[in-house]
Design a protein around this motif. Sequence first.
Motif, PDB file in Angstrom:
ATOM      1  N   VAL A   1      -0.514  -0.899   0.442  1.00 61.70           N
ATOM      2  CA  VAL A   1      -0.772   0.128   0.834  1.00 61.70           C
ATOM      3  C   VAL A   1      -1.935   0.104   1.740  1.00 61.70           C
ATOM      4  O   VAL A   1      -1.950   0.662   2.896  1.00 61.70           O
ATOM      5  CB  VAL A   1      -1.223   1.254  -0.263  1.00 61.70           C
ATOM      6  N   LYS A   2      -2.742  -0.864   1.644  1.00 61.63           N
ATOM      7  CA  LYS A   2      -3.701  -0.964   2.552  1.00 61.63           C
ATOM      8  C   LYS A   2      -3.458  -1.646   4.083  1.00 61.63           C
ATOM      9  O   LYS A   2      -4.245  -1.396   4.685  1.00 61.63           O
ATOM     10  CB  LYS A   2      -4.947  -2.003   1.707  1.00 61.63           C
ATOM     11  N   GLU A   3      -2.463  -2.237   3.898  1.00 58.22           N
ATOM     12  CA  GLU A   3      -1.960  -2.485   5.290  1.00 58.22           C
ATOM     13  C   GLU A   3      -1.168  -1.389   5.938  1.00 58.22           C
ATOM     14  O   GLU A   3      -1.169  -1.702   7.186  1.00 58.22           O
ATOM     15  CB  GLU A   3      -0.931  -3.699   4.956  1.00 58.22           C
TER      16      GLU A   3
ATOM     17  N   MET B   1      -1.551  -3.314  10.032  1.00 53.90           N
ATOM     18  CA  MET B   1      -0.262  -4.122  10.086  1.00 53.90           C
ATOM     19  C   MET B   1       0.456  -3.750  11.217  1.00 53.90           C
ATOM     20  O   MET B   1       0.656  -2.712  11.784  1.00 53.90           O
ATOM     21  CB  MET B   1       0.608  -3.188   8.835  1.00 53.90           C
ATOM     22  N   GLN B   2       1.057  -4.845  11.948  1.00 49.82           N
ATOM     23  CA  GLN B   2       1.454  -4.791  13.230  1.00 49.82           C
ATOM     24  C   GLN B   2       2.905  -4.682  13.294  1.00 49.82           C
ATOM     25  O   GLN B   2       3.495  -5.553  12.457  1.00 49.82           O
ATOM     26  CB  GLN B   2       1.054  -6.024  14.039  1.00 49.82           C
ATOM     27  N   GLY B   3       3.598  -3.892  13.841  1.00 52.10           N
ATOM     28  CA  GLY B   3       4.990  -3.918  13.878  1.00 52.10           C
ATOM     29  C   GLY B   3       5.694  -4.832  14.779  1.00 52.10           C
ATOM     30  O   GLY B   3       5.323  -4.301  16.231  1.00 52.10           O
ATOM     31  N   PRO B   4       6.255  -5.641  14.702  1.00 51.30           N
ATOM     32  CA  PRO B   4       7.189  -6.699  15.726  1.00 51.30           C
ATOM     33  C   PRO B   4       7.921  -5.875  16.455  1.00 51.30           C
ATOM     34  O   PRO B   4       8.627  -4.809  16.022  1.00 51.30           O
ATOM     35  CB  PRO B   4       7.584  -7.676  14.852  1.00 51.30           C
ATOM     36  N   ALA B   5       7.993  -6.350  17.725  1.00 49.90           N
ATOM     37  CA  ALA B   5       9.208  -5.572  18.625  1.00 49.90           C
ATOM     38  C   ALA B   5      10.450  -5.963  17.971  1.00 49.90           C
ATOM     39  O   ALA B   5      10.797  -6.864  17.350  1.00 49.90           O
ATOM     40  CB  ALA B   5       8.965  -5.972  20.086  1.00 49.90           C
ATOM     41  N   VAL B   6      11.532  -5.176  18.550  1.00 44.17           N
ATOM     42  CA  VAL B   6      12.874  -5.597  18.053  1.00 44.17           C
ATOM     43  C   VAL B   6      13.751  -6.211  19.116  1.00 44.17           C
ATOM     44  O   VAL B   6      13.870  -5.934  20.218  1.00 44.17           O
ATOM     45  CB  VAL B   6      13.572  -4.206  17.973  1.00 44.17           C
TER      46      VAL B   6
ATOM     47  N   GLU C   1      -1.590  10.017  -4.693  1.00 38.64           N
ATOM     48  CA  GLU C   1      -0.745   9.445  -5.921  1.00 38.64           C
ATOM     49  C   GLU C   1      -0.936   7.601  -5.873  1.00 38.64           C
ATOM     50  O   GLU C   1      -1.194   7.177  -6.694  1.00 38.64           O
ATOM     51  CB  GLU C   1       0.717   9.690  -5.977  1.00 38.64           C
ATOM     52  N   VAL C   2      -0.380   7.259  -4.631  1.00 43.06           N
ATOM     53  CA  VAL C   2      -0.494   5.627  -4.488  1.00 43.06           C
ATOM     54  C   VAL C   2      -1.999   5.248  -4.433  1.00 43.06           C
ATOM     55  O   VAL C   2      -2.067   3.841  -4.693  1.00 43.06           O
ATOM     56  CB  VAL C   2       0.365   5.302  -3.337  1.00 43.06           C
ATOM     57  N   LEU C   3      -2.927   5.907  -4.316  1.00 50.67           N
ATOM     58  CA  LEU C   3      -4.218   5.222  -4.065  1.00 50.67           C
ATOM     59  C   LEU C   3      -5.117   5.399  -5.375  1.00 50.67           C
ATOM     60  O   LEU C   3      -6.013   4.741  -5.678  1.00 50.67           O
ATOM     61  CB  LEU C   3      -4.965   5.597  -2.840  1.00 50.67           C
ATOM     62  N   LYS C   4      -4.873   6.429  -6.220  1.00 46.57           N
ATOM     63  CA  LYS C   4      -5.879   6.876  -7.235  1.00 46.57           C
ATOM     64  C   LYS C   4      -6.061   5.792  -8.233  1.00 46.57           C
ATOM     65  O   LYS C   4      -7.036   5.761  -8.861  1.00 46.57           O
ATOM     66  CB  LYS C   4      -5.200   7.925  -7.977  1.00 46.57           C
TER      67      LYS C   4
END
Length: 385
Positions: free
Chosen positions: A141-143, A1-6, A174-177
Amino acid sequence: MQGPAVFIEADFDDQAQELRQFMKQLGAEISVEKSTKGIEDDLHKIIGVCDVCFKDNTHSPEEIDAVLNSIVSIIVSIPLERGENLILSFCDKMTKAKEPNLARVCLQSLWRLFSNLEVTSPLRYHVYYHLVQVAKQVNQVKEVFTGVEQLKAQFAQCPPSNEQMQKLYRLLHEVLKDTNSELASKVMIELLGTYTAENASYAREDAMKCIVTALADPNTFLLDPLLSLKPVRFLEGELIHDLLSVFVSEKLPSYLEFYKHHKEFVNSQGLNHEQNIKKMRLLSFMQLAESNSEMSFQQLQDELQINAEEVEPFIIEVLKTKLVRARMDQRARKVHISSTMHRTFGRPQWQQLHDLLLSWKTNLSHVQENIKRVAAAQMELSQRQ
């Protein structure tokens, strides 16, 4: 997941006043006048009411994203030593969106914040922790998390404390199980690895979860390494450790005997008995394959407690796992084993590997000597001619 610039070019004071007016229009309890104490106080008040955006039905997710983007652009301009409370408050607000489209906007805003903080900033940990929480809400979550190595690389220039990583690993587990049990198991093993001999006794609950996750994962068959983890060692003598030992080195009858006497315990751990049997059959077959280069269908029926018509489908299932390389002879009703993965890898397996490598080395030496002799013979023949 790429974070765009502000991409916000307006003056921060002007942005703050526009944000105040926007929040006020949505019904937030905030003055439209900018603070006399400066931009940080403005931002503190704006963040305090920014979750009003999530209750609004008149603006599109894209418009809300622009508003949050403006907030982020101001946050990242605040010096590190004065920005902690602002960032923590903003992260907390981003977890409040209930509507999926808005939650995705919050996820994007958090990633934008994470990506625009200095890689040496300890605040990136807090942002990432909330990122995982929001990603869980929108099944992304996978991102955000693809593996332990990627996670460590994210924080290579400013590693979180041991306690912070333990907290993050617990959240990730917890979020992956329920969606990626294999990755959840790896995360839990990593968590247990953060404990030392001095504090391993405090990791009881984590160790229990680690064992249960590994046993329940249909793709995890090499369970022997768990026994060497310090927190797992502290469970010796308890039922969960006994059950793990069965899966590590015993065959199907041992599991059935354990379940007969401890049925309630197995069920209370959330383990599925039928899935356990299926896994134990695979593990038992692997163990048989270690010492048998050939097995009859009847032997498999007896050892694995299956019917005659179930043998061929079972062998096909084993071959799909790639744990064992084998060839099925349906006419002779036999299976011929080429190789198998070992369930445990202790001293005997290391000795076997040593002997194999030594044999290869010896054979390679013989080949080299033969090449030299052939080359010498050809040279001698050439000289005579």
